[in-house]
Design a protein around this motif. Structure first.
Motif, mmCIF file in Angstrom:
data_model
loop_
_atom_site.group_PDB
_atom_site.id
_atom_site.type_symbol
_atom_site.label_atom_id
_atom_site.label_comp_id
_atom_site.label_asym_id
_atom_site.label_seq_id
_atom_site.Cartn_x
_atom_site.Cartn_y
_atom_site.Cartn_z
ATOM 1 N N GLY A 165 -12.842 0.847 6.168
ATOM 2 C CA GLY A 165 -13.777 0.891 5.049
ATOM 3 C C GLY A 165 -13.858 2.213 4.316
ATOM 4 O O GLY A 165 -14.879 2.516 3.693
ATOM 5 N N VAL A 166 -12.784 3.025 4.361
ATOM 6 C CA VAL A 166 -12.835 4.233 3.541
ATOM 7 C C VAL A 166 -12.825 3.833 2.058
ATOM 8 O O VAL A 166 -12.373 2.751 1.695
ATOM 9 N N THR A 167 -13.335 4.708 1.220
ATOM 10 C CA THR A 167 -13.459 4.377 -0.196
ATOM 11 C C THR A 167 -12.138 4.587 -0.932
ATOM 12 O O THR A 167 -11.739 3.771 -1.750
ATOM 13 N N SER A 168 -11.479 5.722 -0.628
ATOM 14 C CA SER A 168 -10.261 6.033 -1.377
ATOM 15 C C SER A 168 -9.218 6.692 -0.493
ATOM 16 O O SER A 168 -9.545 7.388 0.473
ATOM 17 N N VAL A 169 -7.973 6.431 -0.863
ATOM 18 C CA VAL A 169 -6.844 7.147 -0.262
ATOM 19 C C VAL A 169 -6.362 8.151 -1.302
ATOM 20 O O VAL A 169 -6.123 7.789 -2.460
ATOM 21 N N GLU A 170 -6.254 9.404 -0.886
ATOM 22 C CA GLU A 170 -5.767 10.462 -1.782
ATOM 23 C C GLU A 170 -4.276 10.667 -1.504
ATOM 24 O O GLU A 170 -3.857 10.741 -0.350
ATOM 25 N N HIS A 171 -3.490 10.754 -2.515
ATOM 26 C CA HIS A 171 -2.024 10.943 -2.481
ATOM 27 C C HIS A 171 -1.276 9.649 -2.148
ATOM 28 O O HIS A 171 -0.570 9.108 -2.961
ATOM 29 N N GLY A 172 -1.425 9.139 -0.919
ATOM 30 C CA GLY A 172 -0.706 7.922 -0.530
ATOM 31 C C GLY A 172 0.792 8.074 -0.691
ATOM 32 O O GLY A 172 1.441 7.285 -1.369
ATOM 33 N N TYR A 173 1.351 9.082 -0.022
ATOM 34 C CA TYR A 173 2.776 9.385 -0.211
ATOM 35 C C TYR A 173 3.676 8.226 0.193
ATOM 36 O O TYR A 173 4.707 8.000 -0.417
ATOM 37 N N GLU A 174 3.278 7.515 1.258
ATOM 38 C CA GLU A 174 4.111 6.402 1.720
ATOM 39 C C GLU A 174 3.232 5.180 1.967
ATOM 40 O O GLU A 174 2.456 5.144 2.920
ATOM 41 N N ILE A 175 3.329 4.222 1.057
ATOM 42 C CA ILE A 175 2.545 2.980 1.152
ATOM 43 C C ILE A 175 3.523 1.819 1.022
ATOM 44 O O ILE A 175 4.155 1.649 -0.024
ATOM 45 N N ASN A 176 3.670 1.022 2.085
ATOM 46 C CA ASN A 176 4.554 -0.142 1.965
ATOM 47 C C ASN A 176 3.780 -1.328 1.378
ATOM 48 O O ASN A 176 2.571 -1.243 1.128
#
Ligand SMILES: [Zn+2]
Length: 421
Positions: free
Chosen positions: A239-250
């Motif tokens: 339940g985090v609000t935001s992901v910062e950067h997200g360098y690797e997201i499949n």
């Protein structure tokens, strides 16, 4: 009562994707009370306390929000590195942060989301701006970023190190006690710290769950600095609000983020090869990591966008007054429409911060944070040619009678970057 009437405006309200020409916006005591076709307003006579402004058909939209800022990072360059920042007095750092915040406002950034700052300067500055003792944007601040011992950003003056769920909860509560609006967790490696990969998980499940639940219990949003799919999936599910950067997201992680309503603040300028050279003094390892992360970073952003993850514009790198506009141009060049890019810096960040009722669009009931652009800002490069900056209904900049180039200022390159105030 203080009344401001803006006439002859082409309104981009950030609700509809269409521009509304020949419009009028009425502001009372810092709040938008009416937006509509000028013809429907009839004649509005001059009365004491009423300011009429004819913007001559220029574009009026909500002020820009930069949702990933470190006010002090900009000075690592000036001082020659983070170690030297650590040696500066609190007062010196605070003055510098205040200067940066003011410069942001004068360039059209009416909101800054500050995601880890040294010595709670961000919290004090937010209060000083609210009280009117300093001039600056609305600040939405995290206090210290929370990392694990030796984790991402441990080498920055803006973080606090924790080990175990107990210390994670305690560090969250310390930020809440100090007055933070949100909580920032560094849960994986990143670019700016040596000796770690961008996708190395650094929080245990227990630490992450403890920090997130402690923050959520007291109504705080949570931003996580995160690079790898596995830990991003876990964070989204918690339940985090935001992901910062997200360098690797499949693809699967992107779908999980969309299902959980997780926002992505990609800060693509961090690894963009035209941009990571922003500071010629950065060490080689920094440069190499940024370069290596670049392509997958862009692909990850594209996967998230395709899955329906809401995208938010944020700069991260110094000088953010320049790089938030670079980031928006980059988002545009990667396929977002001009309207979508503007929404990512206005309406969506307001929603992400739980401020949708008061900010993010030009609608009655919202605070009057507005910018006036000479040309259509749905071509984001036109955000560099602003005519006016208005925050809470007060005019902080009015360049209508001056040449366009005088508006845009760079630190150290102009004699006086804040000539109006
Ligand atoms: Zn950052």
């Amino acid at each position: 009562m203080n009344k401001l009437i803006i006439e002859n405006a082409t309104v981009l309200d950030m609700v509809s994707d269409r521009a509304q020409p020949a419009s009028t916006i009425v502001v009372e005591d810092g709040e938008i009370v009416q937006v509509g076709k000028s013809d429907d307003f009839g004649s509005m006579s001059d009365k004491p306390g009423v300011t009429h402004i004819d913007v001559g058909g220029a574009y009026v939209m909500p002020g820009i929000a930069d949702s990933h800022v470190h006010l002090l990072a900009a000075f690592a360059d000036i001082y020659g590195g983070q170690d030297l920042v650590k040696l500066q007095s609190d007062a010196n750092l605070a003055y510098r942060c205040a200067y940066n915040a003011k410069r942001a406002l004068l360039n059209g950034i009416t909101t800054l989301r500050v995601v880890s700052e040294a010595r709670h300067i961000d919290i004090d500055l937010r209060e000083a701006i609210r009280q009117g003792t300093m001039i600056g944007p609305h600040l939405f601040v995290a206090g210290q970023g929370i990392t694990s011992t030796s984790g991402h950003g441990y080498n920055s003056p803006g973080t606090i190190e924790i080990d175990g769920p107990y210390e994670a909860a305690k560090a969250v509560r310390q930020q809440v006690k100090a007055g933070a609006d949100l909580i920032k967790l560094m849960i994986s490696g990143g670019i700016g710290t040596p000796g770690e990969a961008v996708d190395t998980p650094q929080f245990s499940d227990e630490e992450l769950a403890s920090a997130v639940s402690t923050a959520r219990r007291v109504g705080k949003t949570v931003a996580v600095h995160a690079g790898g799919s596995k830990i991003i999936t876990r964070a989204a599910q918690l339940g985090v609000t935001s992901v910062e950067h997200g360098y690797e997201i499949n693809d699967r992680t992107a779908e999980t983020m969309a299902e959980c309503g997780t926002y992505l603040v990609p800060t693509l300028v961090v690894s963009n090869d035209e941009d990571y050279t922003y500071d010629p003094d950065r060490p080689d390892w920094w440069r190499e990591k940024a370069q290596r992360a670049g392509e997958e970073h862009v692909r990850s952003f594209q996967r998230a966008r395709k899955a329906g993850v809401p995208i938010v514009a944020g700069s991260d790198v110094p000088d953010f007054v320049e790089y938030i506009f670079r980031e928006m141009e980059l988002l545009y060049s990667l396929g977002m429409s001009g309207h979508e890019v503007l929404v990512s810096a206005t309406r969506t960040p307001a929603e992400m911060c739980g401020l949708a009722e008061v900010a993010g669009t030009l609608q009655p009931g919202k605070r009057a944070d507005m910018i006036v652009a000479r040309e259509d800002p749905r071509q984001p490069k036109n955000l560099r040619d602003l005519l006016m900056v208005i925050k809470d209904g007060a005019i902080y900049r009015d360049k209508r009678k001056q040449k366009a180039t005088e508006f845009w200022t760079h630190p150290g390159k102009e004699d006086d970057p804040c000539p109006d105030l």
